[in-house]
Design an enzyme around this catalytic site. Sequence first.
Site, PDB file in Angstrom:
ATOM      1  N   GLU A 322      -4.117  -6.555  -6.288  1.00 48.52           N
ATOM      2  CA  GLU A 322      -4.538  -5.292  -6.914  1.00 48.52           C
ATOM      3  C   GLU A 322      -3.426  -4.686  -7.755  1.00 48.52           C
ATOM      4  OE1 GLU A 322      -5.866  -3.215  -3.381  1.00 48.52           O
ATOM      5  OE2 GLU A 322      -7.929  -3.844  -3.753  1.00 48.52           O
ATOM      6  N   ASP A 396     -13.292  -7.048   2.476  1.00 49.61           N
ATOM      7  CA  ASP A 396     -12.516  -5.821   2.589  1.00 49.61           C
ATOM      8  C   ASP A 396     -13.161  -4.782   3.502  1.00 49.61           C
ATOM      9  OD1 ASP A 396     -10.551  -3.960   2.212  1.00 49.61           O
ATOM     10  OD2 ASP A 396     -11.185  -3.367   0.200  1.00 49.61           O
ATOM     11  N   GLU A 424     -13.206   3.748   5.462  1.00 51.14           N
ATOM     12  CA  GLU A 424     -13.319   3.660   4.006  1.00 51.14           C
ATOM     13  C   GLU A 424     -14.735   3.286   3.562  1.00 51.14           C
ATOM     14  OE1 GLU A 424     -10.607   0.901   2.225  1.00 51.14           O
ATOM     15  OE2 GLU A 424     -11.513   1.070   0.228  1.00 51.14           O
TER      16      GLU A 424
END
Lengths: 735, 735
Positions: A322, A396, A424
């Site tokens: 990332e 993820d 998340e």
Amino acid sequence: MKSNILMLHRSWISRRIILLSIAICFLSFPKIGRSEDGYRLWLRYDLVSNNQLLKEYRTAIKNFLVDGESPTLTIAANELQLGLTGLLGSPIKKITSLSNDGTLIAGTIQSSLLAGIKEKEKLKSMGKEGFLILTTVLQGKKVIVVVANEDIGVLYGVFHFLRLLQTQQSISSINIESKPKINLRLLNHWDNLDRTIERGYAGFSIWDWHKLPDYIDQRYYDYARANASIGINGSVITNVNANALALTPAYLKKFAALADVFRPYGIKVYLTARFSAPMEIGELATADPLDEKVQQWWKEKAKEIYNYIPDFGGFLVKANSEGQPGPQNYKRTHADGANMLADAVKPFHGVVMWRAFVYDNNVPEDRTKQAYNEFKPLDGSFRDNVIVQVKNGPLDFQPREPFHPLFGAMPKTPLMMEFQITQEYLGFSTHLVFLPSLFKEVLDADTYNKGPGSAVAKIIDGSIDQHTLSGIAGVANIGTDRNWCGHPFAQANWYGFGRLAWDHQLTAVDIAQEWTRMTLSNDSEVVKPITSMLLTSRETVVNYMTPLGLHHIMGWSHHYGPGPWVKDKPRADWTAVYYHRADTAGIGFDRTPSGSNAVGQYFPEVEKRFSSLATCPEEYLLWFHHVSWNYKMKSGNTLWNELCYKYSSGIAAVRSMQTTWKSMKDKVDADRYKQVTMLLNVQQQEALQWRNSCLLYFQTFSHQPIPSELEKPEHTLDYYEKLSYPYAPGINPKW
Amino acid sequence: MKSNILMLHRSWISRRIILLSIAICFLSFPKIGRSEDGYRLWLRYDLVSNNQLLKEYRTAIKNFLVDGESPTLTIAANELQLGLTGLLGSPIKKITSLSNDGTLIAGTIQSSLLAGIKEKEKLKSMGKEGFLILTTVLQGKKVIVVVANEDIGVLYGVFHFLRLLQTQQSISSINIESKPKINLRLLNHWDNLDRTIERGYAGFSIWDWHKLPDYIDQRYYDYARANASIGINGSVITNVNANALALTPAYLKKFAALADVFRPYGIKVYLTARFSAPMEIGELATADPLDEKVQQWWKEKAKEIYNYIPDFGGFLVKANSEGQPGPQNYKRTHADGANMLADAVKPFHGVVMWRAFVYDNNVPEDRTKQAYNEFKPLDGSFRDNVIVQVKNGPLDFQPREPFHPLFGAMPKTPLMMEFQITQEYLGFSTHLVFLPSLFKEVLDADTYNKGPGSAVAKIIDGSIDQHTLSGIAGVANIGTDRNWCGHPFAQANWYGFGRLAWDHQLTAVDIAQEWTRMTLSNDSEVVKPITSMLLTSRETVVNYMTPLGLHHIMGWSHHYGPGPWVKDKPRADWTAVYYHRADTAGIGFDRTPSGSNAVGQYFPEVEKRFSSLATCPEEYLLWFHHVSWNYKMKSGNTLWNELCYKYSSGIAAVRSMQTTWKSMKDKVDADRYKQVTMLLNVQQQEALQWRNSCLLYFQTFSHQPIPSELEKPEHTLDYYEKLSYPYAPGINPKW
């Protein structure tokens, strides 16, 4: 304190009543700053409500004795004083020499009093952190002994013993041996230097960097205490998207102050290392791990850190992922990068935790395959103080993923588990979801790397491949919110992570019951319904968000709320359409040989089961297969109808959680009753939003009706697509 | 609660002891979540420590009666229950009909019981918020009466009465009349939608926008209660650097939820209006205040807001200042802009607070003159529901400034005071400084606009120019920190602001004593030393930061720590050198006719006093004059030496605060004792840093030695200039 005691003496209240009142005070009162605000977590120590047990406890524990002196033993003694006084409802005296039956004795096996116990042999196998709790006879007195090889083991034993009372277990004859199965049991804090938290939903960072190192917030002690109570022994206090400034003296002083607070609680401080730091805060022109000046810079930096923090744990590194810098910027491997840092901390017994969460937007490859592709070839090339940190699944932290294929695939390398405790992708801190169910599903999954029975848990505890270094990390859900985690029930995920890190053989049921008894009530009319609510909550969230193997269809960037329509973003693998691949023919990501062949990364037994439509568990169906809308499911429904029923069952389950909670009204404290009622209401609205958004969107491909017996969406797809959360929390400002 | 009571019944503890314990529980215990963490602010209600007074109170208050029913009266009743039970150490019963002497009665004059009291005439002049507290005889019973015209007055009276007990005043014969001198008593929250707070140093915004409107944090109630206890009746909940999104339905729903919480506490919600909102969230191409479509847009927006919040207070606007959009973008005046918004809220009785804090980097004029230059000519041209909000001084919340020349200069326009409670320029939340001293200095300053005796206070309370609309605002120092304000003593500034807003005739001494008694202790060995520490603390900060009229020499942008060397920034008036103008000849900003002639903006008497070196008060010397290093001060010292002595006296004073606090060790609770000890240590280090930085820097111009009897700076100027605070809190991310 002294001033208050004086006031009391001056007043007409007798000493006796003062002491009673201390116990009573542990009950909650609806008083500003005195209500049940959740700050006490699972360490509430309220009066034991079962009178018969209360009598048993009072007979067994008339006073206590902590044999030995150290900061850690002082903490153990204070905890016993606090816990026993609260639980037994009257002050339990700390004595210094054994004089009567009914004494609780805590200390190490080196202590004069305990050196002689007949069970000492057992300690040989208990290691640095393990402990024994025994009902035994010492100097002719019937006593309960909490004994360990080291002070920290004593503290862990004390918390374990108090837990027995909190959960109202009989202690008439105890014989407990306990030691952790995993060495490194860490929280990862994605906390930035400006106190924002990436993916933080319980306020902001509890680390008040500006006031550190000179101002020590009480919360740092309470944080360490809570972690020690569940056996967490390390904390990575900075974000994996790292800031090089954190490695400058001004910040190292702040970290050292925290390390000083944590040390007696058995908690080591770890830091994240920004790979390009030698260029950003050093004077170097490169960060090439094979460059001698770079290696030297890190050696000196490590030395400097250990000057501030003598027991510094080591580095956690996110590199070449990332957009983060890393060894590949210099055509070097992850092993080159990890080994350089490992050499720097090696002289000080530090470790390097190198994350396998890597993917590259220049690689057209299925994102879920990249970690395996990059790391498997490196097996055997890492230093012995490097451990590779692997997320539970290959994507993820989705509501459900198959286990990560790297588990079992790198036998020569210790692998460490990374779970995400902060929600998340699971509704932030407004959705009630009990994550130990998810953790256990992964830990129990069989990799087959040494044939059947090669559970992921045995990979990460090092037992299968005989690694002495083992670890497990959880991305923390802790913030400045008064109740630490935002949602009163989110505390159960912090608690459950710690308990599983200590003993992955515990079941989700064990943990749900323990936590409920300690945190809410021992009343069976609370324990039974709440436990079953907790245990079904994770499947509920999967059903209203991503049933049947769907994944990553959340809102763009903040990941809050549904976003199956998300497309046309800087990277294909940051969009929803990349993952669900819905079209008129069907839906799902083909990861069989006819597709990306991600299944090929698993051991043959697993590969075989996942590759075939017939044998692939339906909860992973759309993860591994692109399936026709009219495919017949085991239920007999078509895929489309099954999808409609699954999404709808999610709502039904949330509504039944609301009903269960309503029945708790007079059984739990008013404060948390009100909070959870409001939050379940939010969850119900958002579950409905999820269900309606996804069904209306996927319907544009399936062109089939939602079964008529199911409730109709309140709004049009257009309405749902327009909903936005401009300042949803948890997004790193630099993103 | 109910569940706990049940538990207690099941237990062996008698009802009597439960009730005692409720009282005892209000004392602090060193228990996690139960310690004296400062959350209770000044509303602690601990047992009265003076036994004689305690006896008097118990005789005078055997029970209480609240006559009437409403949400506000329920709050009053709960407060009496809580306060009296805590203060008197045993539960005081709420009764419904008068039956005995020693009853406290609270209600409005319309209530059946109080309609007949002989003192009712007095209420005619007490207005909506005023109240009477009287010892009187009712139905032959000796009672204490808290009576008002409206419910909110009753609540204010109840808090006032409880304050008498908290500060241990005799209540044998009470005869109190009280009403506020100023109508609008507001807090301004510079809180952003991402929960950062511009110039916030106590954590982050307590407004959890993401969870609103469905999740109502207990803190919102506690915030409203604390404000009601000091008479604050309005809250501007969004930042003056405004975000147009705040005016969209998604956010209006959140604001409405807060308004619903605040309403029964007598607190109205106000919002900041982004002037360009019609373009940003409307479809309009302009925000020109004279454009009919723009006027219409604001009228509809106002109507929409009042649909959500029927008692919405109105708008606070920062326009054409520091880059904010405003009417001048369209060649219109501030009056044009203000009047357009005023017309929009007029039908709903809303007000517009238009800030006079304006300056323009294209104007070469002395920044301190610009507000006066722009606003004075507009006097008389504002609508009657517009009030102009003026900062206390012409620059920007410095440790000391002369009063703003606009006070008294706009007789036809109501002017509202803006104080800053949050310590942007006064050491954030690590420095102890008692701001009521500063507030009083400004309020008591004589403008001479109607000759001698025309104090600023009489301008803003409307008495001098007969304005019915009057107001005072304080920029809040409130955040998510457990103790609300970061520094335990910073609570005194919130408290003091509220008390002065209600009655600007109170002295700083009154307020310091009240707050100390309510918040720390009534022990005279605490009250005396702490009060004098508070009263000198502001001058102390002035001395180690900006003595003799120096100003704005703080660190760049975040304003933390010294920065006299700051220069070469985007705007000259954002640098330190612009303000201190140090050169080899001397130091100071010449604002006399030979310079910028800012003195010309004051009324002749004031102008005369400030313009002449001989008569200018030395605390403003370098504000108005550029003075030779060798100028003889009244003390006989040269200016340079005087500067050295002043800075050094600041350190000495901080060290004596440390000594004073040490002597409190056994007189205050352990928690806050420890906190303040740490914070005073930080303040001492930073005061020294301030003193050394400034003296070493100014020495490069004066070329004179620091008097040898004064301590030598530990480091070189270079060392101090290199110190940096990369993530100092309180900076708006968008800056």
